[in-house]
Every structure is written in structure tokens, then in C-alpha cells.
Enzyme design. Structure first.
Site, PDB file in Angstrom:
ATOM      1  N   MET A  32       4.795   2.805   1.744  1.00 39.11           N
ATOM      2  CA  MET A  32       4.875   1.660   2.883  1.00 39.11           C
ATOM      3  C   MET A  32       6.487   1.815   3.586  1.00 39.11           C
ATOM      4  O   MET A  32       6.907   0.922   4.156  1.00 39.11           O
ATOM      5  CB  MET A  32       4.816   0.036   2.455  1.00 39.11           C
ATOM      6  CG  MET A  32       3.450  -0.055   1.626  1.00 39.11           C
ATOM      7  SD  MET A  32       2.938  -1.703   1.631  1.00 39.11           S
ATOM      8  CE  MET A  32       4.349  -2.300   0.868  1.00 39.11           C
TER       9      MET A  32
ATOM     10  N   GLY B 294      13.329   6.142  -5.436  1.00 42.22           N
ATOM     11  CA  GLY B 294      11.970   6.326  -6.134  1.00 42.22           C
ATOM     12  C   GLY B 294      10.895   6.896  -5.344  1.00 42.22           C
ATOM     13  O   GLY B 294      10.170   7.654  -5.985  1.00 42.22           O
ATOM     14  N   HIS B 295      10.712   6.794  -3.873  1.00 42.60           N
ATOM     15  CA  HIS B 295       9.878   7.514  -3.372  1.00 42.60           C
ATOM     16  C   HIS B 295      10.083   8.754  -3.354  1.00 42.60           C
ATOM     17  O   HIS B 295       9.300   9.641  -3.294  1.00 42.60           O
ATOM     18  CB  HIS B 295       9.981   6.849  -1.907  1.00 42.60           C
ATOM     19  CG  HIS B 295       9.594   5.456  -1.582  1.00 42.60           C
ATOM     20  ND1 HIS B 295      10.501   4.491  -0.972  1.00 42.60           N
ATOM     21  CD2 HIS B 295       8.498   4.709  -1.545  1.00 42.60           C
ATOM     22  CE1 HIS B 295       9.936   3.309  -0.772  1.00 42.60           C
ATOM     23  NE2 HIS B 295       8.524   3.505  -1.227  1.00 42.60           N
TER      24      HIS B 295
ATOM     25  N   GLY C 162       3.851   5.471  -8.535  1.00 39.64           N
ATOM     26  CA  GLY C 162       4.948   5.351  -9.072  1.00 39.64           C
ATOM     27  C   GLY C 162       4.479   4.146 -10.366  1.00 39.64           C
ATOM     28  O   GLY C 162       3.774   3.116 -10.251  1.00 39.64           O
TER      29      GLY C 162
HETATM   30  P1  AMP Z   1       5.762   1.148  -1.804  1.00 41.16           P
HETATM   31  O1  AMP Z   1       6.306   1.985  -0.480  1.00 41.16           O
HETATM   32  O2  AMP Z   1       6.659   0.037  -2.210  1.00 41.16           O
HETATM   33  O3  AMP Z   1       4.359   0.945  -1.633  1.00 41.16           O
HETATM   34  O4  AMP Z   1       5.729   2.400  -2.852  1.00 41.16           O
HETATM   35  C1  AMP Z   1       5.317   3.655  -2.763  1.00 41.16           C
HETATM   36  C2  AMP Z   1       4.867   4.384  -4.006  1.00 41.16           C
HETATM   37  O5  AMP Z   1       6.618   4.452  -4.541  1.00 41.16           O
HETATM   38  C3  AMP Z   1       4.330   3.502  -5.071  1.00 41.16           C
HETATM   39  O6  AMP Z   1       3.281   4.387  -5.689  1.00 41.16           O
HETATM   40  C4  AMP Z   1       5.457   2.801  -6.043  1.00 41.16           C
HETATM   41  O7  AMP Z   1       4.960   2.733  -7.295  1.00 41.16           O
HETATM   42  C5  AMP Z   1       6.308   3.920  -5.858  1.00 41.16           C
HETATM   43  N1  AMP Z   1       7.615   3.484  -6.320  1.00 41.16           N
HETATM   44  C6  AMP Z   1       8.449   2.378  -5.749  1.00 41.16           C
HETATM   45  N2  AMP Z   1       9.423   1.964  -6.335  1.00 41.16           N
HETATM   46  C7  AMP Z   1       9.642   3.047  -7.182  1.00 41.16           C
HETATM   47  C8  AMP Z   1      10.692   3.385  -8.203  1.00 41.16           C
HETATM   48  N3  AMP Z   1      11.828   2.557  -8.347  1.00 41.16           N
HETATM   49  N4  AMP Z   1      10.534   4.425  -9.139  1.00 41.16           N
HETATM   50  C9  AMP Z   1       9.356   5.219  -8.984  1.00 41.16           C
HETATM   51  N5  AMP Z   1       8.315   4.952  -8.018  1.00 41.16           N
HETATM   52  C10 AMP Z   1       8.533   3.769  -6.988  1.00 41.16           C
END
Ligand code: AMP
Length: 277
Positions: free
Chosen positions: A25, A31-32, A142
Site C-alpha cells: 500500500m 520492511g517493504h 511479511g
Molecule cells: P502494506 O504496505 O502495509 O500493505 O505492507 C505490504 C507488505 O509488507 C505486507 O506483506 C506486509 O506484511 C509487509 N510488511 C509491512 N511491514 C513489515 C515489516 N516491518 N517487516 C516485514 N514485512 C512488512
């Protein structure tokens, strides 16, 4: 960057296999980037998606104010070696008359689903659409979003989708705070108190490593830690089986997932740790 289903399909068809997909998103953080680097290292082609999915936000949640910086994200995607960035408009994913949703049985009854009604149907629906549009060989997700990972893994198995789900470990700041796009909402003091989530999980994991197997006691270690912070309002502590299907009562036998959600100031945070005997 491409914005339409038609364009991403056409460009994807030219990419050599295996193709990896990292759905996001945006508001990218380390993390991303860790998911993108892993996928870059394991796949010949790398596709990322950038879509703030309205269907996974409830009324009163932060869809309108969710951090968005497409220019910065596009630069980071390019720097990490993304071959193709798919950043669709809302109407590409939800065309007029859109009426089909994907619900993974049980997900709405687990603690995170109960706290966010409709959230996992929104997630499952958009992930199914993205997997159908991009048709990746592997999708990188993640462990930070533990139940999301469980829901997507379940849906891929149940619908026999031809994709391998790759789980990637949670990236944390050096003091333990799990990275999240929502961390930008935290004031200095809120951020300090938000450390109670990871600290509580760490303390419980240490107790587990020392032999504590009582589910209630493990949950209490986390809730005690979070509740000691005046700005933190605990939502739930859950100790579930490895696939997060059911809450564990009594003794922990096999692999388990200990997860926590709390509101710190106005910001809802989640974190989890996997316990392996
Ligand atoms: P989001 O943009 O929040 O939808 O996250 C996109 C992807 O990044 C999802 O698969 C999340 O689980 C992963 N993600 C978000 N935060 C972290 C983190 N701190 N460590 C590893 N993966 C993450």
C-alpha cells in the site's frame, strides 16, 4: 509505472520467469524493502503493486489519511530493482458494478478480524484480484501481518492458485519496534510507549524458551507489559496455532503465533512473534 490491468498484463507477458510480486500500500519503509530485496534475489523478474485498498479499511479507519507519497515510493521501487510497478486507480480494481468478494472462512472470527469487521474480506478480495491480474510465480508477504499471511496462504491453497506464497520475517527498528507505515503517526512519547508491544512479545518468547507453556500465562506477560503504558489501550493478545485458525487454551503443544494489537494515542499497531518448541 503502469496503471491499467491491460497494460500490466501486456508487460508481464514479456518478463522472464520466475516472476515475483510484492503487493504494497506504499509509504515504503525497510520492511517493504526487505521483501523487495528478497524477491529480487530469488526471481528473474520483479513486479510490485502500489494500491491503497479502500475495501480493507473500515468506517472510521484511516483510509483518507493513510500516508501516500507516490513519487518517493516510485523512486524506491526503481532503486530496489523493480522491473514493473503496477499502481492502479481504484476503478481498475473495482470497476463499476463490482460485486464479487472473497471471504476466507473463519478469518472474520479471529481476534484481528473481530476488531476490524470486513478487513480480511477486503484483503482476500484485492489479493485474489492482484494475483489474477499479475499472475506471479511467487508472492512475497511479511510475517508482520501474521493473520493476513495466514489468510492469503489459506486462500491460495483453497482456490489452488498457481502461486507460491513466500513469508518474510518482520523488520524492526533497533529498539524492537516493528516497522509500519502507520508509525509516522506516533509522537515521540507514543513511540516510546509503543515499544511495549515488542517488549511484551520478547518477554513472552523468552519465557516460552525457558519452558513456560501455559497459554494464559504467555498472554498475560504481553498484556501486562502493554497495559502498563498509560497511552496504550490494549485491543487483544492472541495465542493461536501456527496457521492462526484457533486460539490455544491450556498448554502450547506445537508451533504457535503470539500476536498483539493496541491503540497508542490514536494509532492502531499490531505485532507478533512465532513460538517454536
Ligand atoms: P502494506 O504496505 O502495509 O500493505 O505492507 C505490504 C507488505 O509488507 C505486507 O506483506 C506486509 O506484511 C509487509 N510488511 C509491512 N511491514 C513489515 C515489516 N516491518 N517487516 C516485514 N514485512 C512488512
Amino acid at each position: 509505472m503502469v496503471r491499467t490491468v491491460e497494460a500490466v498484463r501486456a508487460e508481464r507477458a514479456e518478463l522472464p520467469a520466475p516472476v515475483g510480486l510484492v503487493p504494497t500500500m506504499g509509504a515504503l519503509h525497510e520492511g517493504h524493502l526487505s521483501l523487495l530485496r528478497r524477491a529480487r534475489g530469488e526471481c528473474r523478474s520483479l513486479i510490485a503493486s502500489l494500491f491503497v485498498n479502500p475495501a480493507q479499511f473500515g468506517p472510521g479507519e484511516d483510509f483518507a489519511s493513510y500516508p501516500r507519497d507516490e513519487e518517493r515510493d516510485a523512486r524506491l521501487f526503481a532503486e530496489t530493482g523493480v522491473d514493473l510497478l503496477f499502481a492502479p486507480g481504484i476503478e481498475e480494481i473495482y470497476p463499476p458494478g463490482h460485486a464479487t468478494t472473497v471471504t476466507v472462512g473463519g478469518a472474520e472470527e479471529r481476534p484481528e478480524g473481530l476488531s476490524r469487521p470486513g478487513h480480511f474480506t477486503g484483503v482476500a478480495t484485492v489479493v485474489t484480484a492482484l494475483l489474477s491480474i499479475v499472475a506471479p510465480d511467487r508472492a512475497y508477504l511479511g510475517e508482520k501481518d501474521a493473520q493476513q499471511l495466514a489468510v492469503v496462504s489459506r486462500l491460495v491453497r483453497d482456490l489452488a492458485l498457481p502461486v507460491e506464497v513466500v513469508a518474510c520475517p518482520t523488520v524492526r527498528d533497533p529498539d524492537g519496534l516493528a516497522l509500519s507505515s502507520r508509525n509516522v503517526y506516533l509522537s515521540r512519547e507514543e513511540r516510546r510507549q509503543a515499544l511495549s508491544l515488542s517488549a511484551g512479545l520478547r518477554a513472552a518468547a523468552a519465557a516460552f524458551a525457558a519452558g513456560v507453556r501455559d497459554a494464559g500465562e504467555l498472554r498475560r506477560i504481553v498484556s501486562g507489559c502493554v497495559s502498563s503504558q498509560p497511552l496504550a489501550v490494549l485491543d487483544y493478545v492472541s495465542l493461536a496455532d501456527g496457521e492462526m485458525r484457533e486460539e490455544i487454551e491450556g498448554e502450547v503443544q506445537g508451533e504457535a503465533v503470539l500476536s498483539v494489537a493496541a491503540r497508542v494515542g490514536g494509532t492502531r499497531l499490531i505485532d507478533n512473534v512465532r513460538l517454536r518448541p
